[in-house]
Design a protein around this motif. Structure first.
Motif, PDB file in Angstrom:
ATOM      1  N   VAL A   1       0.827  -1.208   0.000  1.00  0.00           N
ATOM      2  CA  VAL A   1       0.000   0.000   0.000  1.00  0.00           C
ATOM      3  C   VAL A   1       0.860   1.257   0.000  1.00  0.00           C
ATOM      4  CG1 VAL A   1      -0.285   0.209   2.518  1.00  0.00           C
ATOM      5  CG2 VAL A   1      -2.080   1.055   0.982  1.00  0.00           C
ATOM      6  N   ASN A   2       2.027   1.190   0.635  1.00  0.00           N
ATOM      7  CA  ASN A   2       2.918   2.351   0.647  1.00  0.00           C
ATOM      8  C   ASN A   2       3.513   2.611  -0.736  1.00  0.00           C
ATOM      9  OD1 ASN A   2       2.579   2.942   3.400  1.00  0.00           O
ATOM     10  ND2 ASN A   2       4.022   1.318   3.958  1.00  0.00           N
ATOM     11  N   TRP A   3       3.766   1.550  -1.476  1.00  0.00           N
ATOM     12  CA  TRP A   3       4.220   1.699  -2.863  1.00  0.00           C
ATOM     13  C   TRP A   3       3.160   2.441  -3.678  1.00  0.00           C
ATOM     14  CZ3 TRP A   3       2.463  -1.683  -7.121  1.00  0.00           C
ATOM     15  CH2 TRP A   3       3.177  -1.488  -8.308  1.00  0.00           C
ATOM     16  N   LEU A   4       1.913   2.053  -3.531  1.00  0.00           N
ATOM     17  CA  LEU A   4       0.851   2.713  -4.276  1.00  0.00           C
ATOM     18  C   LEU A   4       0.667   4.155  -3.820  1.00  0.00           C
ATOM     19  CD1 LEU A   4      -1.530  -0.301  -4.618  1.00  0.00           C
ATOM     20  CD2 LEU A   4      -0.747   1.094  -6.519  1.00  0.00           C
ATOM     21  N   ARG A   5       0.902   4.425  -2.557  1.00  0.00           N
ATOM     22  CA  ARG A   5       0.821   5.818  -2.088  1.00  0.00           C
ATOM     23  C   ARG A   5       1.924   6.667  -2.712  1.00  0.00           C
ATOM     24  NH1 ARG A   5      -0.791   3.660   3.859  1.00  0.00           N
ATOM     25  NH2 ARG A   5      -3.071   3.799   3.585  1.00  0.00           N
ATOM     26  N   GLY A   6       3.086   6.068  -2.930  1.00  0.00           N
ATOM     27  CA  GLY A   6       4.133   6.779  -3.651  1.00  0.00           C
ATOM     28  C   GLY A   6       3.705   7.094  -5.080  1.00  0.00           C
ATOM     29  N   ILE A   7       3.039   6.126  -5.718  1.00  0.00           N
ATOM     30  CA  ILE A   7       2.505   6.347  -7.065  1.00  0.00           C
ATOM     31  C   ILE A   7       1.466   7.455  -7.044  1.00  0.00           C
ATOM     32  CG2 ILE A   7       1.121   5.277  -8.902  1.00  0.00           C
ATOM     33  CD1 ILE A   7       2.533   2.593  -8.069  1.00  0.00           C
ATOM     34  N   ASN A   8       0.584   7.435  -6.032  1.00  0.00           N
ATOM     35  CA  ASN A   8      -0.438   8.477  -5.881  1.00  0.00           C
ATOM     36  C   ASN A   8       0.175   9.869  -5.825  1.00  0.00           C
ATOM     37  OD1 ASN A   8      -2.567   6.607  -3.522  1.00  0.00           O
ATOM     38  ND2 ASN A   8      -2.355   6.422  -5.736  1.00  0.00           N
ATOM     39  N   SER A   9       1.341   9.984  -5.172  1.00  0.00           N
ATOM     40  CA  SER A   9       1.965  11.293  -4.993  1.00  0.00           C
ATOM     41  C   SER A   9       2.416  11.913  -6.307  1.00  0.00           C
ATOM     42  CB  SER A   9       3.159  11.180  -4.034  1.00  0.00           C
ATOM     43  OG  SER A   9       4.272  10.559  -4.655  1.00  0.00           O
ATOM     44  N   VAL A  10       2.582  11.084  -7.340  1.00  0.00           N
ATOM     45  CA  VAL A  10       3.009  11.561  -8.656  1.00  0.00           C
ATOM     46  C   VAL A  10       1.819  11.679  -9.609  1.00  0.00           C
ATOM     47  CG1 VAL A  10       4.445  11.048 -10.683  1.00  0.00           C
ATOM     48  CG2 VAL A  10       5.299  10.550  -8.373  1.00  0.00           C
TER      49      VAL A  10
ATOM     50  N   GLY B   1      -1.507  11.117  -8.786  1.00  0.00           N
ATOM     51  CA  GLY B   1      -2.802  11.355  -8.164  1.00  0.00           C
ATOM     52  C   GLY B   1      -3.556  10.042  -8.067  1.00  0.00           C
ATOM     53  N   VAL B   2      -4.389   9.925  -7.055  1.00  0.00           N
ATOM     54  CA  VAL B   2      -5.186   8.704  -6.902  1.00  0.00           C
ATOM     55  C   VAL B   2      -6.044   8.462  -8.138  1.00  0.00           C
ATOM     56  CG1 VAL B   2      -7.047   7.614  -5.574  1.00  0.00           C
ATOM     57  CG2 VAL B   2      -5.221   8.842  -4.383  1.00  0.00           C
ATOM     58  N   GLU B   3      -6.545   9.554  -8.723  1.00  0.00           N
ATOM     59  CA  GLU B   3      -7.503   9.419  -9.816  1.00  0.00           C
ATOM     60  C   GLU B   3      -6.926   8.731 -11.045  1.00  0.00           C
ATOM     61  OE1 GLU B   3      -5.599  13.531 -10.122  1.00  0.00           O
ATOM     62  OE2 GLU B   3      -6.387  12.242  -8.522  1.00  0.00           O
ATOM     63  N   ARG B   4      -5.592   8.701 -11.186  1.00  0.00           N
ATOM     64  CA  ARG B   4      -4.986   8.037 -12.352  1.00  0.00           C
ATOM     65  C   ARG B   4      -4.231   6.763 -11.967  1.00  0.00           C
ATOM     66  NH1 ARG B   4      -1.196  11.073 -15.821  1.00  0.00           N
ATOM     67  NH2 ARG B   4      -1.588   9.267 -17.187  1.00  0.00           N
ATOM     68  N   THR B   5      -4.332   6.344 -10.734  1.00  0.00           N
ATOM     69  CA  THR B   5      -3.636   5.141 -10.272  1.00  0.00           C
ATOM     70  C   THR B   5      -4.557   3.936 -10.350  1.00  0.00           C
ATOM     71  OG1 THR B   5      -2.285   6.449  -8.739  1.00  0.00           O
ATOM     72  CG2 THR B   5      -2.398   4.068  -8.360  1.00  0.00           C
ATOM     73  N   GLY B   6      -4.080   2.877 -11.012  1.00  0.00           N
ATOM     74  CA  GLY B   6      -4.788   1.614 -11.050  1.00  0.00           C
ATOM     75  C   GLY B   6      -3.888   0.512 -10.529  1.00  0.00           C
ATOM     76  N   VAL B   7      -4.477  -0.659 -10.264  1.00  0.00           N
ATOM     77  CA  VAL B   7      -3.692  -1.774  -9.752  1.00  0.00           C
ATOM     78  C   VAL B   7      -4.094  -3.053 -10.466  1.00  0.00           C
ATOM     79  CG1 VAL B   7      -5.245  -2.497  -7.868  1.00  0.00           C
ATOM     80  CG2 VAL B   7      -2.766  -2.813  -7.627  1.00  0.00           C
ATOM     81  N   TYR B   8      -3.109  -3.938 -10.656  1.00  0.00           N
ATOM     82  CA  TYR B   8      -3.327  -5.296 -11.154  1.00  0.00           C
ATOM     83  C   TYR B   8      -2.974  -6.249 -10.017  1.00  0.00           C
ATOM     84  CZ  TYR B   8      -2.011  -9.764 -13.304  1.00  0.00           C
ATOM     85  OH  TYR B   8      -1.898 -11.092 -13.608  1.00  0.00           O
ATOM     86  N   GLY B   9      -3.822  -7.246  -9.800  1.00  0.00           N
ATOM     87  CA  GLY B   9      -3.527  -8.237  -8.780  1.00  0.00           C
ATOM     88  C   GLY B   9      -4.708  -9.158  -8.561  1.00  0.00           C
TER      89      GLY B   9
ATOM     90  N   ASP C   1      -8.514   1.021   0.879  1.00  0.00           N
ATOM     91  CA  ASP C   1      -7.523   1.979   1.362  1.00  0.00           C
ATOM     92  C   ASP C   1      -7.457   3.248   0.524  1.00  0.00           C
ATOM     93  OD1 ASP C   1      -6.792   0.512   3.571  1.00  0.00           O
ATOM     94  OD2 ASP C   1      -5.159  -0.531   2.557  1.00  0.00           O
ATOM     95  N   GLY C   2      -8.285   3.343  -0.500  1.00  0.00           N
ATOM     96  CA  GLY C   2      -8.390   4.569  -1.276  1.00  0.00           C
ATOM     97  C   GLY C   2      -7.167   4.931  -2.080  1.00  0.00           C
ATOM     98  N   VAL C   3      -6.449   3.931  -2.604  1.00  0.00           N
ATOM     99  CA  VAL C   3      -5.218   4.224  -3.345  1.00  0.00           C
ATOM    100  C   VAL C   3      -5.365   4.027  -4.854  1.00  0.00           C
ATOM    101  CG1 VAL C   3      -3.656   3.836  -1.408  1.00  0.00           C
ATOM    102  CG2 VAL C   3      -4.342   1.892  -2.849  1.00  0.00           C
ATOM    103  N   ILE C   4      -6.564   3.700  -5.325  1.00  0.00           N
ATOM    104  CA  ILE C   4      -6.813   3.642  -6.766  1.00  0.00           C
ATOM    105  C   ILE C   4      -8.039   4.478  -7.087  1.00  0.00           C
ATOM    106  CG2 ILE C   4      -5.696   1.409  -7.136  1.00  0.00           C
ATOM    107  CD1 ILE C   4      -8.471   0.118  -7.221  1.00  0.00           C
ATOM    108  N   GLY C   5      -8.094   4.960  -8.323  1.00  0.00           N
ATOM    109  CA  GLY C   5      -9.138   5.886  -8.722  1.00  0.00           C
ATOM    110  C   GLY C   5     -10.417   5.223  -9.187  1.00  0.00           C
ATOM    111  N   GLN C   6     -11.364   6.080  -9.549  1.00  0.00           N
ATOM    112  CA  GLN C   6     -12.684   5.635  -9.964  1.00  0.00           C
ATOM    113  C   GLN C   6     -12.852   5.737 -11.472  1.00  0.00           C
ATOM    114  OE1 GLN C   6     -16.057   7.105  -7.711  1.00  0.00           O
ATOM    115  NE2 GLN C   6     -14.694   7.893  -6.128  1.00  0.00           N
ATOM    116  N   SER C   7     -13.442   4.723 -12.056  1.00  0.00           N
ATOM    117  CA  SER C   7     -13.890   4.779 -13.437  1.00  0.00           C
ATOM    118  C   SER C   7     -15.054   5.764 -13.530  1.00  0.00           C
ATOM    119  CB  SER C   7     -14.335   3.383 -13.875  1.00  0.00           C
ATOM    120  OG  SER C   7     -15.094   3.428 -15.059  1.00  0.00           O
TER     121      SER C   7
END
Length: 259
Positions: A161-170, A172-180, A191-197
């Motif tokens: 989750v901290n890795w994704l928060r680092g991504i968010n800082s660059v 923004g949450v709104e453009r962050t997605g995750v695969y898993g 945890d609110g670290v990926i954005g909404q469609s």
């Protein structure tokens, strides 16, 4: 890709035998962006070699997930990073393009990206943003970042989750997605670290069938249903083997959609 330590097997194992079919991309300098495809289509993602755009179209796919990540040392894939020429070729044929990022992998000197924590997330997002833009990706489209192994919730909370928060800082949450797997998708949403469609009820989650134990993340926009493994070659296309992904929402992160 090499062998992996016991207990750290990834979803993509080596396919035995080399595939020697020549791959020729389409060179396109200008094009009219196609209208966004509706839900219920399918995307491919590459596992071995890049498939020519015309063959993806001929096979009836909606488009492809392309990698906005550098090629890790020792790997021989020809699809990382995606080029502007190839992305243009896809779009010129009316195919949809979605950006994803994966550099490291278990069992390699470059470990899984998420293990590098917040600072690694910052660096990965900077690279992804640069390569996405260079290929013609708009600054309104998300990028899906890969957690390509079977992590538990403890690892999620302490590292991923901290890795994704680092991504968010660059980005923004709104453009962050995750695969898993299903758990990763659900934890990322909670945890609110990926954005909404823009499709109501959906988030930038690309779920893989691997490690999900039949569980589905209902808010995922993509579902990786067919996966290339050592025992299952996946889908044969263009002299290579590819994964196949179901599109679950009208807005699944494709470049050519006004947001």
């Amino acid at each position: 890709m090499g062998s992996f330590p016991s207990g750290r097997v990834t979803r993509r194992a080596i396919i035995k035998g080399a595939l020697a079919a020549p791959l020729i991309g389409l060179a396109v300098s200008t094009f009219d962006p196609p209208r966004a495809a509706a839900a219920n289509g399918k995307l491919i993602d590459f596992t071995e070699l890049q498939v020519p755009a015309d063959q993806i179209a001929a096979a009836g796919y909606t488009g492809a997930l392309v990698y906005v990540s550098e090629l890790r040392p020792g790997a021989t894939f020809d699809f990382k990073p995606v080029t502007r020429k190839y992305a243009d070729a896809l779009r010129a044929l009316g195919l949809q393009v979605v950006s994803c990022y994966q550099y490291g992998k278990p069992g390699w000197p470059t470990p899984s990206d998420f293990t590098r924590g917040y600072d690694g997330g910052v660096a990965d997002a900077q690279t992804a943003s640069r390569l996405h833009a260079a290929a013609g990706g708009p600054d309104t489209a998300p990028i899906f970042f890969s957690i390509d192994e079977d992590i538990d919730q403890s690892t999620w909370k302490s590292v991923a989750v901290n890795w994704l928060r680092g991504i968010n800082s660059v980005l923004g949450v709104e453009r962050t997605g995750v695969y898993g797997h299903a758990g990763v998708c659900k934890w990322a949403i909670a945890d609110g670290v990926i954005g909404q469609s823009t499709t109501p009820g959906y988030r930038w989650a690309w779920q893989t069938r691997a490690w999900s134990d039949g569980v589905r993340a209902p808010a995922a926009v993509l579902y990786q249903r067919v996966i290339v493994t050592a025992s299952d070659p996946g889908i044969s296309l263009g002299g290579s083997h590819v994964d196949e992904n179901d599109i679950l929402a009208a807005d699944y992160g494709q470049w050519d959609l006004d947001r």
